[in-house]
Design a protein around this motif. Structure first.
Motif, PDB file in Angstrom:
ATOM      1  N   ARG A 267      39.748  30.273  38.962  1.00 18.25           N
ATOM      2  CA  ARG A 267      38.173  30.599  38.271  1.00 18.25           C
ATOM      3  C   ARG A 267      38.467  31.901  37.656  1.00 18.25           C
ATOM      4  O   ARG A 267      39.498  32.316  37.985  1.00 18.25           O
ATOM      5  CB  ARG A 267      37.482  30.521  39.566  1.00 18.25           C
ATOM      6  N   TYR A 294      33.971  41.974  46.475  1.00 15.60           N
ATOM      7  CA  TYR A 294      33.173  40.856  45.182  1.00 15.60           C
ATOM      8  C   TYR A 294      31.849  41.483  44.232  1.00 15.60           C
ATOM      9  O   TYR A 294      32.084  42.219  44.217  1.00 15.60           O
ATOM     10  CB  TYR A 294      32.432  40.322  46.626  1.00 15.60           C
ATOM     11  N   GLU A 307      29.176  30.791  46.553  1.00 17.58           N
ATOM     12  CA  GLU A 307      30.641  30.885  45.474  1.00 17.58           C
ATOM     13  C   GLU A 307      29.970  31.451  44.346  1.00 17.58           C
ATOM     14  O   GLU A 307      30.880  31.056  43.045  1.00 17.58           O
ATOM     15  CB  GLU A 307      31.241  30.346  45.863  1.00 17.58           C
ATOM     16  N   VAL A 311      31.299  36.351  43.390  1.00 19.78           N
ATOM     17  CA  VAL A 311      32.974  35.581  43.696  1.00 19.78           C
ATOM     18  C   VAL A 311      33.863  36.708  43.995  1.00 19.78           C
ATOM     19  O   VAL A 311      33.738  38.005  43.773  1.00 19.78           O
ATOM     20  CB  VAL A 311      33.638  35.546  41.802  1.00 19.78           C
TER      21      VAL A 311
END
Length: 484
Positions: A267, A294, A307, A311
């Motif tokens: 990612r 997050y 998600e 993230v």
């Protein structure tokens, strides 16, 4: 430059995806047909249906092509109606590589391209390309326009060391051991057992029930404790598999993360898309001084998985290490532990009234229909009152000219760090009772998906929210208002 096709394995992925999407509609027809003795017709129909899906998937693969130019990504697709999409490199925000188990067996990867905005129709994906081709596409799309680097610049780029952190397997085991997954699994098992008499044949169910009741008390307790540990261990194993080899690296303008044992994911998060940083602690982790971090990211796909807009930066970290971690990997949101202003003592009733109301209604209902169990909702009054006071003690606000920090609790405790230039709305809410006691609720919003993400803390000092509002009202984009 020439147009490229996906790997032929994309036919298989498309076939599986189509069958999964149509399964719920076809299964009832198959069940009814079997019950009427139409077995051969079913097998014939399934064979024809599978053949048609295979032809359709093959045609879709043949009609799909892509090309990366110096300025854009071009995609042509469509079995019957040919469509061409052009995605400018300047609109691309992140390019993620994902390897499911089947991808890894064949050395393939999926390339997911996310663009600025929240419309999933402007995003794109290449479902199956070789891993080297996926990395090549990723690098080409990151290279804006006709930018080139001199040899000296390339050498200095190679020599530059970027901060990177790997989460070890023991830390991942600790993540699983202190997560909420075990509680969810135990709840699902309880639901399954509660419906066992509806699923298992009556004779077998009665025999098992008699056998369990015939066990010694010590053995029965041992079985229950053993089951809990098995479920707990399964949660730990699942966490290790999901986040295996979790690595986060900070580059100049982006965060890069890789993780996963069966499904390997890469990612990329452009730093300028980060809207808020949240430190979250469940009850178990709070006791041991642990948390995870997050971020909310602008441009998440509406209706997609959480998600896409939320993230996780790191699955577990000691709470006292959070400032150092942010200073190293996300200095744009670095701030020492803020000194929060807690709600005043007079705001406690607003944190406990909802739980008390539920308990009172339950007491009345149980008293009428099951008076023998009336002590249960009575005990719930103590529980809900204590939880409300706990939430009151957790909440708070802190602010300066750049940052706004909020802390609140639903189940887990969350501490949010927001930057002034990222806020989209700042609202002070009150009613006649709040105004009489000089209290107010703060409601701030940032971008993530089409709905945005709101952070709300109730019953704070009205003067604190007013002062914070005056500091952030200078940004023209922010809506600052009062609401009854």
């Amino acid at each position: 430059m020439y147009e490229k096709r996906l790997h032929p394995a994309a036919i298989f992925f498309q076939l599986l995806r189509t069958m999964k999407d149509m399964a719920l509609g076809i299964l009832p027809v198959i069940v009814v047909s079997f019950s009427r003795g139409m077995t051969w017709y079913i097998f014939l129909g399934i064979g024809v249906f599978f053949l048609l899906l295979l032809v359709y998937s093959s045609m879709k693969w043949l009609r799909f092509s892509y090309l990366v130019t110096e300025e854009e990504l071009r995609i042509k697709q469509g079995v019957f109606i040919r469509q061409e999409r052009r995605i400018s490199k300047n609109r691309i925000q992140s390019i993620d590589l994902t390897q499911a188990l089947i991808h890894r067996i064949f050395g393939l990867t999926k390339v997911q391209i996310e663009t600025a905005g929240s419309d999933e129709n402007v995003d794109a994906s290449l479902s199956a390309v070789t891993f080297s081709e996926g990395e090549s596409v990723q690098n080409e799309l990151k290279r804006k326009g006709k930018e080139t680097e001199t040899e000296s610049e390339s050498d200095s780029e190679k020599e530059k060391v970027y901060p990177s952190k790997v989460v070890s397997y023991p830390r991942l085991a600790l993540t699983g051991a202190t997560s909420d997954n075990a509680i969810l699994i135990i709840g699902l098992l309880w639901l399954l057992f509660s419906q066992a008499n509806q699923i298992i044949p009556e004779e077998i169910y009665q025999e098992v029930t008699v056998w369990v009741l015939s066990l010694a008390l010590q053995l029965l307790i041992s079985l229950i404790i053993g089951s809990v540990f098995v479920v707990w261990g399964a949660g730990i194993v699942w966490t290790i598999i999901k986040y295996a080899n979790f690595t986060i690296t900070r580059y100049d303008t982006e965060l890069y993360m890789t993780y996963g044992l069966i499904e390997k994911r890469q990612r990329t998060i452009p730093v300028n898309r980060v809207q808020a940083v949240i430190v979250k602690e469940n009850l178990i982790r709070q006791i041991f001084g642990l948390c995870y971090i997050y971020v909310e990211v602008a441009g998440g796909v509406s209706g997609g998985r959480m998600e896409e807009s939320t993230v996780y930066l790191i699955p577990i970290l000691r709470k006292n290490q959070v400032p150092a971690f942010l200073d190293k990997y996300l200095p744009e949101y670095y701030r020492e532990e803020p000194e929060l202003k807690r709600p005043p003592f007079k705001s406690i009733p607003y944190y406990v009234w909802q739980g008390l109301l539920v308990s009172v209604v339950a007491i009345v209902a149980v008293s009428i229909f099951a008076p023998a169990w009336v002590l249960v909702p009575v005990a719930a009054i103590v529980l809900f009152t204590g939880w409300g006071v706990f939430c009151w003690q957790t909440s708070g606000i802190s602010y300066d000219d750049t940052y706004l920090n909020l802390r609140f609790r639903k189940v887990s405790r969350e501490t949010v760090t927001l930057k002034k230039k990222r806020l989209q709305a700042f609202e002070k809410k009150d009613n006649w009772l709040y105004r009489k006691q000089q209290l107010a609720t703060i409601d701030v919003a940032v971008l993530n998906n089409t709905a945005g993400r709101h952070f709300i803390v109730p019953a704070l000092e009205e003067s604190d929210i007013t002062e914070a509002s005056s500091r952030f009202s200078s940004v023209s984009r922010i809506h600052v208002g009062d609401a009854d």
